[in-house]
Scaffold this motif. Structure first.
Motif, PDB file in Angstrom:
ATOM      1  N   UNK A 174       1.120 -10.019  -1.766  1.00 40.31           N
ATOM      2  CA  UNK A 174       1.554  -8.646  -1.508  1.00 40.31           C
ATOM      3  C   UNK A 174       2.315  -8.074  -2.684  1.00 40.31           C
ATOM      4  N   UNK A 175       2.964  -8.950  -3.469  1.00 39.60           N
ATOM      5  CA  UNK A 175       3.774  -8.477  -4.577  1.00 39.60           C
ATOM      6  C   UNK A 175       2.968  -8.232  -5.848  1.00 39.60           C
ATOM      7  N   UNK A 176       1.742  -8.727  -5.878  1.00 31.99           N
ATOM      8  CA  UNK A 176       0.986  -8.696  -7.126  1.00 31.99           C
ATOM      9  C   UNK A 176       0.624  -7.292  -7.584  1.00 31.99           C
ATOM     10  N   UNK A 177       0.373  -6.401  -6.656  1.00 34.50           N
ATOM     11  CA  UNK A 177       0.010  -5.029  -7.039  1.00 34.50           C
ATOM     12  C   UNK A 177       0.295  -4.088  -5.883  1.00 34.50           C
ATOM     13  N   UNK A 178       0.706  -2.858  -6.143  1.00 32.11           N
ATOM     14  CA  UNK A 178       0.926  -1.895  -5.070  1.00 32.11           C
ATOM     15  C   UNK A 178      -0.360  -1.628  -4.301  1.00 32.11           C
ATOM     16  N   UNK A 179      -0.214  -1.356  -3.007  1.00 35.22           N
ATOM     17  CA  UNK A 179      -1.359  -1.042  -2.157  1.00 35.22           C
ATOM     18  C   UNK A 179      -1.986   0.267  -2.590  1.00 35.22           C
ATOM     19  N   UNK A 180      -3.291   0.326  -2.518  1.00 34.24           N
ATOM     20  CA  UNK A 180      -3.996   1.566  -2.851  1.00 34.24           C
ATOM     21  C   UNK A 180      -3.892   2.560  -1.691  1.00 34.24           C
ATOM     22  N   UNK A 181      -4.374   3.749  -1.908  1.00 39.00           N
ATOM     23  CA  UNK A 181      -4.399   4.795  -0.874  1.00 39.00           C
ATOM     24  C   UNK A 181      -3.012   5.164  -0.371  1.00 39.00           C
ATOM     25  N   UNK A 182      -2.065   5.221  -1.266  1.00 41.32           N
ATOM     26  CA  UNK A 182      -0.718   5.705  -0.949  1.00 41.32           C
ATOM     27  C   UNK A 182      -0.416   6.840  -1.916  1.00 41.32           C
ATOM     28  N   UNK A 183       0.589   7.666  -1.605  1.00 48.78           N
ATOM     29  CA  UNK A 183       0.879   8.799  -2.497  1.00 48.78           C
ATOM     30  C   UNK A 183       1.167   8.385  -3.941  1.00 48.78           C
ATOM     31  N   UNK A 240       5.870   2.591   2.196  1.00 48.62           N
ATOM     32  CA  UNK A 240       4.902   3.585   2.655  1.00 48.62           C
ATOM     33  C   UNK A 240       4.315   4.412   1.518  1.00 48.62           C
ATOM     34  N   UNK A 241       5.165   4.882   0.624  1.00 51.13           N
ATOM     35  CA  UNK A 241       4.709   5.832  -0.396  1.00 51.13           C
ATOM     36  C   UNK A 241       4.238   5.162  -1.686  1.00 51.13           C
ATOM     37  N   UNK A 242       4.829   4.001  -1.999  1.00 46.92           N
ATOM     38  CA  UNK A 242       4.505   3.354  -3.269  1.00 46.92           C
ATOM     39  C   UNK A 242       3.632   2.113  -3.103  1.00 46.92           C
TER      40      UNK A 242
END
Length: 376
Positions: A43-52, A334-336
């Motif tokens: 989960x820490x490797x990269x921010x989730x896509x499809x967020x602002x 949520x946003x990042x």
């Protein structure tokens, strides 16, 4: 009737145990990791896509600059255990930041935020939890770091290169305090679980929010060559709901240029302010349910990392204040897309040129990120 009574008592016991478990988790127990290291690292490797990709309001909006991928390998291996805080060397020409991870030791972030290295750390400190980090300076300008070890019941002082110069052990019944309640507590061998430390005028001010005591204790620094600190009689606060008391005194900060002590009273969602003599002054209220862990100041701004938020179904916010007024709410999860940032444990502000940065740490599971101001 006996059988019914036995069943009823068993049911009550189970209910009480479940309630205690819930309260313990809410109380922020340091070792209750909900995810495996592999899950947390993924989960820490990269921010989730499809967020602002940008979070906050006004000019204090932020985006992800670096994730935990920036950490040294030995720090990544233990990042899930992160349960501490940062200190920034704000002297002109400096800018390095310091924190610690149990199992890795003390880490230094370069002034340009690009490099992070592990410092040589005493074995006494390396494998315990250093719950926060404070940098302070003697009258002749010599810098020191001080770390509260909440699980070991000690306060460690080091040089900036990590050399351990003093270990302050738990108070005992031999130490004298202004309040008889504090003396009796240690006479009865009550636990000592320091959560943060500040230095002012030759005194350490130590919050004890993870103990049943929850007083602010003080220790007098007798000298630095060799370094020696001993417990002092001044104490204040104590467990309670009234102003000037604490539900959990989690962080303590001296705003730059002042002699005021700002203490994050986490379960009451407030920052309580005291004089150096322990006299209550005022309260800075935070959003209800935000559970502020600490506050860090830079110029007219302050950043507050929250363990939870008013909406506990979401990740916790990081708040930006300007002259004590809330001006921006940043939502890392949520946003990042920072999945591990369900609970924020600490954050500090940096300013490089005309741009602000936030160095942030999550808890349970632990994570690390550096955010940059999105001001274009």
């Amino acid at each position: 009737m006996r059988r019914f009574t036995r069943y009823a008592l068993c049911g009550l016991t189970v209910l009480l145990e479940l309630t205690a478990i819930g309260l313990e988790a809410r109380a922020h127990e340091p070792r209750s990791y909900k995810r495996t290291a592999a899950q947390a690292n993924a989960a820490a490797s990269a921010p989730r896509a499809n967020v602002p990709g940008v979070s906050g309001q006004g000019k204090m909006r932020f985006r992800v600059l670096y994730t935990s991928e920036r950490l040294p390998e030995e720090a990544k291996k233990v990042l899930i255990k992160a349960h501490g805080g940062f200190a920034v060397d704000r002297r002109a020409g400096k800018g390095e930041s310091y924190f610690a991870l149990p199992g890795a030791g003390i880490l230094q972030i370069s002034s340009d935020l690009k490099d992070i290295r592990v410092l040589s750390t005493s074995p006494d400190m390396k494998n315990v939890n250093l719950h926060n980090t404070t940098i302070w300076f003697t009258q002749d300008g010599r810098p020191y770091l001080v770390f509260p070890a909440n699980d070991a019941g000690k306060v460690f002082t080091t040089t900036l290169d990590g050399n351990l110069v003093d270990t302050l052990d738990s108070p005992t019944a031999e130490d004298e305090f202004e309040q008889s309640e504090v003396h009796d507590y240690f006479l009865g061998r009550g636990n000592f679980a320091p959560t943060d430390v500040e230095e002012l005028g030759g005194l350490y001010y130590v919050t004890t929010g993870y103990s049943n005591l929850d007083y602010v204790l003080t220790a007098r620094i007798l000298g630095t060559d060799p370094f020696k600190a001993v417990w002092n009689d001044l104490v204040f606060g104590g467990k309670g709901d009234a102003t000037g008391q604490f539900g959990t005194a989690h962080g303590i900060t001296i705003p730059p240029g002042t002699k005021r002590l700002d203490i994050a009273d986490r379960p009451h969602s407030r920052i309580e302010r005291f004089t150096r003599y322990g006299h209550y002054q005022s309260t800075l209220k935070m959003p209800a349910g935000s559970l502020p862990c600490d506050i860090d100041y830079l110029d007219q701004y302050a950043v507050v990392a929250s363990l939870d938020g008013p909406d506990t179904s979401k990740g916790a916010p990081i708040y930006i204040l300007e002259n004590d007024k809330l001006v921006s709410t940043i939502m890392p999860k949520e946003d990042l897309g920072l999945e591990n940032f369900k609970h924020n444990h600490n954050a500090v502000l940096r300013r490089i040129g005309n741009r602000f940065y936030i160095i942030a740490q999550a808890w349970n599971p632990g994570d690390f990120a550096i955010l940059e101001q999105a001001n274009e």
